[in-house]
Enzyme design. Structure first.
Site, PDB file in Angstrom:
ATOM      1  N   ARG A 114       0.878  -1.179   0.000  1.00 60.24           N
ATOM      2  CA  ARG A 114       0.000   0.000   0.000  1.00 60.24           C
ATOM      3  C   ARG A 114       0.911   1.223   0.000  1.00 60.24           C
ATOM      4  NH1 ARG A 114      -5.247   1.420   3.612  1.00 60.24           N
ATOM      5  NH2 ARG A 114      -6.072   0.052   2.015  1.00 60.24           N
ATOM      6  N   GLN A 160     -10.104  -3.848  -3.091  1.00 57.36           N
ATOM      7  CA  GLN A 160     -11.399  -3.389  -2.589  1.00 57.36           C
ATOM      8  C   GLN A 160     -12.492  -3.660  -3.615  1.00 57.36           C
ATOM      9  OE1 GLN A 160     -12.307  -1.793   0.517  1.00 57.36           O
ATOM     10  NE2 GLN A 160     -14.282  -2.376  -0.327  1.00 57.36           N
ATOM     11  N   ASP A 180     -17.147   7.323  -1.155  1.00 54.44           N
ATOM     12  CA  ASP A 180     -15.870   7.226  -0.434  1.00 54.44           C
ATOM     13  C   ASP A 180     -15.554   8.621   0.107  1.00 54.44           C
ATOM     14  OD1 ASP A 180     -13.355   6.400   0.491  1.00 54.44           O
ATOM     15  OD2 ASP A 180     -12.402   6.570  -1.476  1.00 54.44           O
ATOM     16  N   CYS A 240     -16.291   1.737   0.885  1.00 53.17           N
ATOM     17  CA  CYS A 240     -15.090   0.937   1.169  1.00 53.17           C
ATOM     18  C   CYS A 240     -14.664   1.046   2.626  1.00 53.17           C
ATOM     19  CB  CYS A 240     -13.955   1.365   0.236  1.00 53.17           C
ATOM     20  SG  CYS A 240     -13.596   3.135   0.313  1.00 53.17           S
ATOM     21  N   ARG A 285     -13.515  -8.591   1.763  1.00 56.30           N
ATOM     22  CA  ARG A 285     -12.089  -8.317   1.515  1.00 56.30           C
ATOM     23  C   ARG A 285     -11.269  -9.577   1.810  1.00 56.30           C
ATOM     24  NH1 ARG A 285     -10.123  -3.174   1.776  1.00 56.30           N
ATOM     25  NH2 ARG A 285      -8.266  -4.205   0.937  1.00 56.30           N
TER      26      ARG A 285
HETATM   27  N1  NVA Z   1      -9.841   6.928  -1.135  1.00 54.92           N
HETATM   28  C1  NVA Z   1      -9.475   6.418   0.166  1.00 54.92           C
HETATM   29  C2  NVA Z   1      -9.747   4.949   0.239  1.00 54.92           C
HETATM   30  C3  NVA Z   1      -9.447   4.323   1.578  1.00 54.92           C
HETATM   31  C4  NVA Z   1      -9.713   2.861   1.605  1.00 54.92           C
HETATM   32  C5  NVA Z   1      -8.009   6.719   0.434  1.00 54.92           C
HETATM   33  O1  NVA Z   1      -7.194   6.545  -0.480  1.00 54.92           O
HETATM   34  O2  NVA Z   1      -7.687   7.143   1.540  1.00 54.92           O
HETATM   35  N1   CP Z   2     -11.157  -0.062   2.623  1.00 48.80           N
HETATM   36  C1   CP Z   2      -9.881  -0.169   3.023  1.00 48.80           C
HETATM   37  O1   CP Z   2      -8.950  -0.414   2.238  1.00 48.80           O
HETATM   38  O2   CP Z   2      -9.720  -0.042   4.367  1.00 48.80           O
HETATM   39  P1   CP Z   2      -8.343   0.140   5.152  1.00 48.80           P
HETATM   40  O3   CP Z   2      -7.774   1.486   4.768  1.00 48.80           O
HETATM   41  O4   CP Z   2      -8.728   0.072   6.599  1.00 48.80           O
HETATM   42  O5   CP Z   2      -7.409  -0.971   4.764  1.00 48.80           O
END
Ligand code: NVA
Ligand code: CP
Length: 302
Positions: free
Chosen positions: A102, A132, A219, A259, A287
């Site tokens: 990530r 997701q 979101d 999400c 998930r």
């Molecule tokens: N758009 C959000 C999604 C989190 C799962 C982010 O990137 O923070």
């Molecule tokens: N939806 C999602 O990816 O959640 P987290 O940021 O908690 O992993």
């Protein structure tokens, strides 16, 4: 399947294969059946951003498949002190059987795949969030009985979630629309690609985009890394909220997905989230199942 870098790399057949396996693994788990398909395998998990769902579901998922996870924080890795991705990829490939990452730039994920020799799974970048959306498609499919021909509308910021929902939805035969304020639309190449299918609509109007939708998705207004813009974004997005009025434009039996994490009173009203809590928390559960399927199909013996 070698990697999961973005949904654009997968064919509809490959996405269906993931969803089908996710359904099987979900059913087996409910019966207490655990298959050690990835026994002895190690997944490295690099997190440059926070996470609740992704971290826990990947860690539990690989454990349930007989393998183990290593949580790798940039605070501890040399990558946080500037060791190049090319070197990190080549070193970690000699210890691990797969990496979930990530991070911010999509190019970092692509570079890990380019220089490493093990499967790379994208656990969210600024560009997309494929894991997701696989869970989202699984949730829609199990509740609606299929995907083809359904209309999915995304309301809010044209961010990583919007990009992956457009690609995943269109690839699976859905009609997709986005309601985003001017200047905050999804990725222009993705919109162009989706537009050419004749099954994508981009509008500033919530009423137009949501009209007749079977699935309404939203979101956060400010994603991770955009904390400095949060106050300005609150003003820009104030009307882009999934509330009772937004839902009045959707189909009567429309699902609502998010999400998570959610900001009640911003992108989604508290009563809407509670009315659709079954769907939203099953989406979060999925998930685990969808990612177990991704790990089996990328890290498994084939
Ligand atoms: N758009 C959000 C999604 C989190 C799962 C982010 O990137 O923070
Ligand atoms: N939806 C999602 O990816 O959640 P987290 O940021 O908690 O992993």
């Amino acid at each position: 399947m070698k990697h999961l870098l973005k949904l654009g790399d997968l064919t509809p057949v490959e996405i269906t294969e993931i969803l089908d396996l996710a359904d099987v693994l979900k059913a087996e788990r409910k019966q207490g059946i655990k298959r050690p398909i990835l026994a002895g395998k190690s997944l490295g998990m690099i997190f440059q951003k926070s996470s609740t769902r992704t971290r826990v579901s990947f860690e539990v998922g690989i454990y349930e498949l007989g393998g183990q996870a290593l949580f790798l924080s940039p605070r501890d890795l040399q990558i946080g002190r500037g060791e190049p991705v090319e070197d990190t990829a080549r070193v970690l490939s000699r210890y691990l059987d797969g990496i979930m990452i990530r991070t911010f730039a999509q190019s970092e994920v692509e570079d890990l795949a380019k220089y490493g020799s093990i499967p790379i799974i994208n656990g969210l970048t600024d560009y997309c969030h494929p894991c997701q959306v696989l869970a989202d498609l699984q949730t829609i499919r199990e509740r609606k009985g299929g995907l083809e021909g359904l209309k999915m509308c995304y309301v809010g910021d044209g961010n990583n979630m919007a990009n992956s929902l457009i690609v995943g939805g269109i690839k699976m035969g859905m009609n997709v629309s986005t309601a985003c304020p001017k200047g905050y639309e999804p990725d222009s190449d993705i919109m162009k690609w989706a537009g050419e299918t004749g099954r994508y609509l981009c509008s500033e109007s919530i009423e137009e985009a949501v009209s007749g939708a079977d699935v309404v998705y939203t979101d956060v207004w400010a994603s991770m890394g955009q904390e400095d813009e949060a106050a300005e974004r609150k003003k820009i997005f104030k009307n882009y909220c999934v509330n009772a009025e937004t839902m009045s434009y959707a189909a009567k039996d429309a699902m609502v997905l998010h999400c998570l994490p959610a900001h009640r009173g911003e992108e989604i009203a508290a009563d809407v989230i509670e009315a659709h809590a079954d769907e939203i928390f099953e989406e979060a559960e999925n998930r685990l199942h969808a990612q177990k399927a991704v790990m089996v199909l990328t890290m498994g013996e084939g």
